[in-house]
Design a protein around this motif. Structure first.
Motif, short mmCIF file in Angstrom:
data_model
loop_
_atom_site.label_atom_id
_atom_site.label_comp_id
_atom_site.label_asym_id
_atom_site.label_seq_id
_atom_site.Cartn_x
_atom_site.Cartn_y
_atom_site.Cartn_z
N ALA A 395 0.83 -1.21 0.00
CA ALA A 395 0.00 0.00 0.00
C ALA A 395 0.87 1.26 0.00
O ALA A 395 0.60 2.22 -0.74
CB ALA A 395 -0.92 -0.01 1.22
N VAL A 396 1.92 1.25 0.83
CA VAL A 396 2.84 2.40 0.87
C VAL A 396 3.54 2.57 -0.47
O VAL A 396 3.72 3.69 -0.96
CB VAL A 396 3.87 2.21 2.01
CG1 VAL A 396 4.98 3.24 1.92
CG2 VAL A 396 3.17 2.31 3.37
N HIS A 397 3.93 1.45 -1.07
CA HIS A 397 4.66 1.51 -2.34
C HIS A 397 3.79 2.12 -3.44
O HIS A 397 4.26 2.94 -4.23
CB HIS A 397 5.08 0.10 -2.75
CG HIS A 397 6.01 0.06 -3.92
ND1 HIS A 397 7.37 0.25 -3.80
CD2 HIS A 397 5.78 -0.14 -5.24
CE1 HIS A 397 7.92 0.17 -4.99
NE2 HIS A 397 6.99 -0.06 -5.88
N ILE A 398 2.52 1.73 -3.47
CA ILE A 398 1.60 2.31 -4.46
C ILE A 398 1.49 3.81 -4.25
O ILE A 398 1.55 4.61 -5.20
CB ILE A 398 0.21 1.65 -4.36
CG1 ILE A 398 0.30 0.19 -4.81
CG2 ILE A 398 -0.81 2.40 -5.21
CD1 ILE A 398 -0.96 -0.62 -4.52
N TYR A 399 1.36 4.22 -3.00
CA TYR A 399 1.20 5.65 -2.71
C TYR A 399 2.47 6.42 -3.03
O TYR A 399 2.41 7.55 -3.53
CB TYR A 399 0.80 5.83 -1.25
CG TYR A 399 0.21 7.19 -0.98
CD1 TYR A 399 -1.04 7.54 -1.46
CD2 TYR A 399 0.91 8.15 -0.25
CE1 TYR A 399 -1.59 8.80 -1.24
CE2 TYR A 399 0.39 9.40 -0.02
CZ TYR A 399 -0.87 9.72 -0.51
OH TYR A 399 -1.39 10.96 -0.28
N MET A 400 3.63 5.82 -2.75
CA MET A 400 4.90 6.48 -3.09
C MET A 400 5.06 6.60 -4.60
O MET A 400 5.61 7.58 -5.11
CB MET A 400 6.07 5.70 -2.48
CG MET A 400 6.13 5.78 -0.97
SD MET A 400 7.52 4.86 -0.27
CE MET A 400 8.89 5.91 -0.77
N THR A 401 4.56 5.61 -5.33
CA THR A 401 4.58 5.66 -6.79
C THR A 401 3.74 6.83 -7.29
O THR A 401 4.15 7.57 -8.20
CB THR A 401 4.05 4.34 -7.38
OG1 THR A 401 4.91 3.28 -6.97
CG2 THR A 401 4.00 4.40 -8.89
#
Length: 655
Positions: A395-401
């Motif tokens: 979830a964090v990775h998607i948001y950082m993307t």
């Protein structure tokens, strides 16, 4: 038939059970691999959207599934630039680009190479003098210097060829490695393709696949070499990933045990003398030179002893040959004469203890867990903790993307109309590309976010010009409503509120509150690093048996508005877009802190704020006071808010 003594078999079976309890079993290994490879796909799709001629790869124990909670393994992110093709044969020269010729001869350390600059108009060496990027050697070759990692525009600590970024609490540390890719198999490793050990591993099919992966070159020279400033280390990480993904669970457990033993008994005294990569290499050699039938669950202890014994011999001769490029000694210059006898004594004691030494391991409570198994006592499994960490990391990775995409749109030269065209291009590319496998899953995760942002920017333009919202904008927003529990729906409710569609806004907000289970839904914010507390128990419980598709039901990302969405934002929140001064900008990195020029608010406080405004318009005094108390309670009691100050500002506006 190979026979296993009863004692060995009993210890092996109990030890296997313990390793399964701490997450080293087939299900969790595959879950780790799927999650990190999915993140790799998300990165590559994003690079395509940004028209970057790069590829991203995620290597390391996390993505291999060969780690535990207490091992705290980091991640190796390799960013590979395609603008500088590397060739090993003159016939592979490509016209019109800056080709680099890989030089591997007897003057170069095994496992390393030089990169010679070639002309772009003819398959000939480039002629010129030394400069900031190139070095002219005694024979007149122009060689590329290996400090290229310093050209990365990332605010990271530098560790050799890599940048380092400490992870947020609960997330992994990351090494960012900048590399170049050669599509052909390195000459130094071609002999390996024809070798075959007693264990008939790797198979011919595996080696054929490995040969097609080519290799990376990383900007670091062999320590002490006369060419240290222009040497590049050859990395066969993609081939090694293939080998790791073809191990059985007992071989993986053996590798994990080697790392735990090194972390427990060797590293505290002699830091970084025995690395995880050495342990992996030792395991590869053992598998290659033993029959496959010994790698069984009831023989785990003997397999571990076999690996430790080979490691012991490598230390005696101070030679741990790279599995693929055998001339590359991984122990070269690593073990001093002063520490060598101590390490040998430690390993000898562990090997001769017949498994007793494992009882003293505190990492992951391995020793005490093993004792409990012998007394048939129940031990706690950690699969839910690992699953929670993986799903939350995704979830964090998607948001950082999305932060990277938003950074592109936030550029001061990007007008709202230009932002619309850029976002349309993102949506079109994502829909039209024929993705398969995990790439297809990654595109399905990203597309709703693009649609929501595009719809919101269009709505902002509509409101500015016509004080209404077009059907196209609403359709796009509707396509992105299920990104998570709340954030995209809150954008819709906010738009409806801004155009005075109060009753419709109220309906959307009521639906969000109904779906937002306070015992399960976890806030997600990666705008900056802050200390997170443990996720709520309901989130833990659901994560263990759920995957990326369920992020829409159990996470709530913070709501981010770009300046080109300003007319979709209530007046009270617009001030957040103008909090930065010129002095602030001088002391921050844009890539990490670009959210400072946006309006960003956590979903739950924003839900209650919008409900307060809607109830005020509808004259519902009691409901207005009720959501005000909910807002106050959330600000006081929700531990993982990323934008508590913004929530306090909204609370102040309400009061």
């Amino acid at each position: 038939m190979y026979q296993v003594p009863d004692y060995n078999q009993t210890v092996s079976m109990k030890l296997s059970e313990v390793l399964a309890d701490i997450g080293v079993d087939e299900r969790i290994v595959m879950k780790r691999r799927r999650t990190w490879l999915l993140m790799e796909s998300i990165q590559n799709i994003t690079l395509q959207q940004l028209n970057r001629n790069d590829s991203a790869y995620i290597f390391g124990s996390q993505s291999e599934g060969t780690t535990t909670i207490d091992l705290q393994s980091d991640l190796d992110h390799i960013y590979c630039n395609k603008d500088l093709p590397i060739i090993q044969d003159w016939s592979d020269w490509i016209p019109g680009v800056n080709n680099l010729l890989m030089i591997q001869d007897n003057s170069i350390s095994p496992g390393y190479c030089l990169l010679q600059r070639l002309r772009s108009d003819a398959p000939l060496p480039e002629d010129g003098e030394s400069n900031q990027y190139l070095f002219k050697d005694r024979t007149g070759k122009l060689l590329l210097k290996n400090f290229i990692v310093s050209l990365l525009n990332i605010n990271l600590e530098i560790h050799g060829p890599a940048g380092f970024q400490q992870g947020q609490q609960g997330l992994s540390d990351i090494d960012f490695v900048y590399a170049l890719h050669c599509t052909t198999w390195p000459q130094q490793a071609r002999q390996w393709l024809d070798q075959q050990g007693e264990g008939q591993w790797p198979s011919a099919e595996m080696k054929q696949y490995c040969s097609r992966t080519g290799c990376f070159v990383v900007g670091v020279g062999c320590r002490g070499s006369e060419h240290e400033q222009v040497e590049w280390r050859i990395s066969t990480s993609l081939a090694e990933r293939c080998l790791m993904f073809n191990l059985n669970i007992i071989q993986i457990r053996c590798y994990v045990l080697m790392k735990i033993i090194s972390k427990t008994f060797i590293n505290p005294l002699f830091k970084d003398v025995i690395t995880s990569f050495m342990c992996k290499t030792v395991l590869f050699h053992c598998i290659s030179n033993t029959h496959n039938n010994i790698w069984r669950e009831n023989n785990l202890l003997s397999c571990l002893s076999l690996c430790l014994y080979l490691l012991y011999n490598n230390i005696i001769y101070e030679n741990c040959p790279h599995f693929i490029i055998t001339g590359n000694n991984l122990m070269r210059g690593k073990i001093s004469p002063a520490v060598k006898p101590y390490i040998l004594e430690i390993l000898s004691n562990i090997i001769n203890s017949a498994g007793v030494a494992i009882l003293g391991i505190k990492c992951d409570d391995l020793g005490s867990r093993l004792q409990h198994k012998f007394y048939n006592l129940c031990t706690i499994k950690t699969s839910d903790i690992i699953s929670e960490s993986l799903l939350f990391s995704l979830a964090v990775h998607i948001y950082m993307t999305l932060k990277k995409i938003n950074h592109h749109l936030k550029d001061s030269t990007c007008s709202p109309n230009e932002a619309v065209e850029i976002l349309k291009n993102y949506v079109s590319k994502t829909i039209n590309c024929q993705y398969e496998g995990l790439d297809k899953t990654a595109s399905h995760l990203l597309l709703p976010w693009y649609c929501t942002t595009l719809g919101s920017v269009l709505a902002s333009l509509n409101i500015y010009h016509y004080n209404t919202v077009s059907a196209d904008a609403l359709k796009l927003i509707s396509l992105g409503l299920n990104t998570d529990v709340a954030s995209s729906k809150l954008k819709l409710a906010s738009i409806l509120y801004c155009v005075q569609e109060i009753q419709k806004a109220d309906t959307v907000l009521s639906e969000i509150e109904r779906r937002y289970d306070l015992q399960i839904v976890e806030p997600v914010c990666s705008c900056y690093q802050f200390e997170r507390e443990l996720s709520r128990q309901g989130f833990f419980d659901l994560c263990d048996n759920h995957n990326e598709e369920d992020l829409q039901y159990i996470t709530a990302s913070c709501v981010r508005y770009l300046q080109c969405e300003i007319h979709c934002v209530p007046t009270e929140l617009r001030y957040e877009m103008f909090r930065s001064t010129q002095e602030d900008r001088m002391f921050r990195t844009e890539e990490d802190n670009n959210w400072m020029d946006c309006a960003v608010v956590d979903s739950l406080p924003y839900l209650y704020f919008l409900q307060y405004k809607v109830h005020s318009h509808l004259g519902r005094h009691d409901q207005k006071q009720a959501v005000l108390f909910k807002l106050i309670r959330t600000i006081k009691e929700e531990p993982n808010l990323g934008h508590r100050e913004t929530a306090l500002n909204l609370l102040g506006k309400c009061i």
